[in-house]
Motif scaffolding. Structure first.
Motif, PDB file in Angstrom:
ATOM      1  N   HIS A 172      -1.980  -4.740  -3.069  1.00 43.16           N
ATOM      2  CA  HIS A 172      -2.770  -4.319  -1.912  1.00 43.16           C
ATOM      3  C   HIS A 172      -4.019  -3.572  -2.376  1.00 43.16           C
ATOM      4  N   ASP A 173      -5.116  -3.832  -1.717  1.00 45.40           N
ATOM      5  CA  ASP A 173      -6.415  -3.262  -2.093  1.00 45.40           C
ATOM      6  C   ASP A 173      -6.376  -1.730  -2.202  1.00 45.40           C
ATOM      7  N   ASP A 174      -5.607  -1.076  -1.314  1.00 45.10           N
ATOM      8  CA  ASP A 174      -5.586   0.397  -1.295  1.00 45.10           C
ATOM      9  C   ASP A 174      -5.044   0.991  -2.592  1.00 45.10           C
ATOM     10  N   VAL A 175      -4.207   0.258  -3.298  1.00 46.81           N
ATOM     11  CA  VAL A 175      -3.611   0.795  -4.535  1.00 46.81           C
ATOM     12  C   VAL A 175      -3.967  -0.052  -5.753  1.00 46.81           C
ATOM     13  N   ASP A 182       0.802  -1.222   0.000  1.00 48.31           N
ATOM     14  CA  ASP A 182       0.000   0.000   0.000  1.00 48.31           C
ATOM     15  C   ASP A 182       0.835   1.271   0.000  1.00 48.31           C
ATOM     16  N   ASP A 183       2.122   1.184   0.375  1.00 47.25           N
ATOM     17  CA  ASP A 183       2.978   2.371   0.418  1.00 47.25           C
ATOM     18  C   ASP A 183       3.976   2.399  -0.730  1.00 47.25           C
ATOM     19  N   ASP A 234      -4.101  -7.219   2.878  1.00 44.92           N
ATOM     20  CA  ASP A 234      -3.015  -6.805   3.760  1.00 44.92           C
ATOM     21  C   ASP A 234      -1.749  -7.590   3.420  1.00 44.92           C
TER      22      ASP A 234
END
Length: 453
Positions: free
Chosen positions: A270-273, A238-239, A371
Motif C-alpha cells: 500500500h502506498d501509505d507504507v 496500510d495498517d 488501495d
C-alpha cells in the motif's frame, strides 16, 4: 548421476543409474509387496511410521549434511527439514486411523451403507531437488500408512537423498520393497506411468514436467496430483505491523536461498507504507549472510546449480532492461560456487519476467498500490495460484481479503507454509489435488461404497 556441490562446483559423488530391467524388477517387487502390505493392520503401519520418525531424528545431522552437500541448503535449514519429516510421520501415525475411518451414510431400515477407504497399489512419485527430503516424505508418509507402496523418481541432482529416504523406511522395519528409489532419467518416466502395475502418479516440480506427467497419466486413466510453481503475492496493507511484516517478508523471500514454490515473490504494498516497507526490506535483505552452507551462521547458500543461477540472473537482467530498478543485489557474487545475493527490484514493469514468471531464487519484486482493491487485482494478475499472504492488524479485513485471492492457500499475518495438519496444493497452473492432512491421505485411495442389505 554426478552430484555437483553447488557451493564449490566440484563433483563430490557419482551414482550408477538404473536401467529398464531394474525398473521392471522394481515394479514386480512393488506389486507383490502391495498384496501383503495392504493386509497389514493399520496400527502396525502407524507404528512403523513412528520408527521412521525416530530414525530421522537419530540421523538428523547426517541427513542434513547430505542435503547441504547435494543442493546447497544452509545447514540449519536442512536440519529443520529433517525435523519436519519426522513430524509428518508422527502426524500420520497419530491420525491415519481417524482419517481413514469408515464413513456411514443414511440408509433404509435394516441396511448398512458406508464408504470404506482402501489403498490403490503402487504409486509413482516424481520429486524435485529443493526440499529433497520433505517433499518426498509428505507423499510417502500418508500413502504408506494408507496401505499403498511407493516408487520414487527423484531429481537427478540429489540421488544420495533419494537412497537415504529408501534407507529410512527399510531400517524402520517397512517391507523391503514398500518404498523403492529408481535412479533413472526423465526419459523413463512415461514408461513407468504406462505400466499397468502403477495405479496413480504425483509430481512436485515445474509446469512443463507437470503437464507431461498429467498428460501421460490422463491418457492411461490414472489419478494424478500435481504441485507446481508459484508466484505468491505478499500483500502489505496500510495498517500492517511493519516491523513484524518486514522481518517476515525478508524470511519469506530468502528462505532456502529463495528456492521455494511458496516463497513470497511479488510484494504488493500500500502506498501509505510503501517507502518504509521497501527501505526495511532492502536493509533486511542486504544484512543476510551469504556463504558457506555448512556454516550455521549462513542465511543464504548457493543456488542449486550454476545453470539455475544463470537462468535466474537472465530473468533479473531482462526485468531491469524492461525498466525495473535494482535496490540491492542483482549480480552473481564473484566467488566459486553458484551464489546469488538477496535482491530487491522496484518499478517492476507488468510485462517483465519479475512480474509474469516465477523467479526461483532470492529476488523480490515490489509493487506499489493505492488501495486494497488494486492490491487484490495485482495479487490475482498471475497465471499461478499456489499461495499468498495478507498482512494487516485487522484480522477480519485480512480474512475477507484472503477469500479474494485466487490461490490454494492464503495466510493472514503468517508466512505461507506446508503443514501436516492442513491441506496443501494450488489452482491454475500451480497444479491440482491436495497433499497433507485428511485430504492428502485420501487422494490415492479407493473410496468404496459398501451397501449391506
Amino acid at each position: 548421476m554426478n552430484v555437483v556441490n553447488p557451493a564449490t562446483g566440484e563433483t563430490v559423488e557419482t551414482y550408477e543409474t538404473d536401467d529398464e530391467a531394474d525398473v521392471v524388477t522394481a515394479l514386480d517387487h512393488a506389486e507383490s509387496t502391495f498384496e501383503s502390505w495392504r493386509k497389514r493392520p493399520q496400527r502396525d503401519r502407524e507404528e512403523l511410521l513412528v520408527s521412521a520418525a525416530e530414525i530421522l531424528r537419530e540421523r538428523q545431522s547426517e541427513y542434513a549434511e547430505l542435503i547441504t552437500r547435494e543442493m546447497g541448503k544452509p545447514i540449519t535449514q536442512a536440519e529443520s527439514e529433517i525435523e519436519k519429516c519426522a513430524w509428518v510421520c508422527e502426524h500420520y501415525a497419530e491420525y491415519a486411523s481417524t482419517y481413514l475411518e469408515d464413513e456411514y451414510h443414511p440408509s433404509p431400515a435394516g441396511t448398512e451403507v458406508k464408504t470404506s477407504y482402501e489403498p490403490l497399489g503402487p504409486i509413482f512419485a516424481v520429486m524435485p531437488w529443493n526440499f529433497p527430503f520433505w517433499q518426498v516424505f509428505r507423499f510417502a508418509a500418508p500413502n504408506l500408512v494408507a496401505g499403498n507402496v511407493g516408487l520414487l523418481k527423484h531429481a537427478s541432482s540429489v540421488p544420495g537423498c533419494a537412497l537415504a529416504i529408501e534407507e529410512v523406511f527399510r531400517d524402520a522395519g517397512f517391507p523391503e520393497n514398500a518404498f523403492q528409489t529408481l535412479l533413472v532419467s526423465s526419459d523413463l518416466v512415461e514408461d513407468v506411468i504406462d505400466d499397468d502395475r502403477v495405479k496413480a502418479t504425483t509430481l512436485t516440480g515445474s509446469g512443463p514436467a507437470g503437464s507431461a506427467v498429467a498428460a501421460a497419466s490422463g491418457e492411461r486413466i490414472k489419478k494424478s496430483v500435481l504441485e507446481l510453481g508459484g508466484s505468491d503475492p505478499f500483500v502489505v496493507l496500510d495498517d500492517a505491523d511493519l516491523e513484524t511484516t518486514i522481518e517476515k517478508g525478508v524470511r519469506a523471500r530468502n528462505q532456502n536461498s529463495g528456492q521455494s514454490c511458496i516463497a513470497a515473490k511479488r510484494f504488493i504494498v500500500h502506498d501509505d507504507v510503501y517507502d518504509e516497507f521497501v527501505s526495511g526490506l532492502v536493509e533486511g535483505a542486504a544484512s543476510l549472510t551469504v556463504g558457506d552452507p555448512t556454516d550455521p551462521e549462513t542465511d543464504v547458500g548457493p543456488q542449486a546449480s550454476a545453470e539455475l543461477l544463470a537462468e535466474l540472473h537472465d530473468q533479473v537482467e531482462r526485468s531491469v532492461a524492461a525498466g525495473a530498478t535494482v535496490e540491492t543485489g542483482g549480480e552473481p557474487l564473484d566467488r566459486d560456487g553458484a551464489f546469488y545475493p538477496p535482491t530487491v527490484l522496484t518499478d517492476v514493469p507488468d510485462d517483465s519476467p519479475a512480474a509474469r514468471d516465477e523467479l526461483f531464487g532470492p529476488v523480490a519484486a515490489v509493487f506499489r498500490v493505492d488501495d486494497e482493491s488494486e492490491a487484490m487485482a495485482r495479487a490475482n494478475d498471475t497465471r499461478f495460484g499456489l499461495g499468498g499472504s495478507v498482512w494487516t492488524t485487522d484480522r477480519e479485513r485480512g480474512e475477507r481479503l484472503a477469500h479474494e485471492i485466487e490461490a490454494g492457500c492464503v495466510y493472514v499475518n503468517r508466512v505461507v507454509g506446508s503443514d501436516p495438519r492442513v491441506p496443501f496444493g494450488g489452482v491454475g497452473v500451480s497444479g491440482f489435488g491436495r497433499e497433507l492432512s485428511e485430504a492428502g491421505i485420501k487422494e490415492f485411495v479407493n473410496r468404496k461404497t459398501i451397501w449391506v442389505q
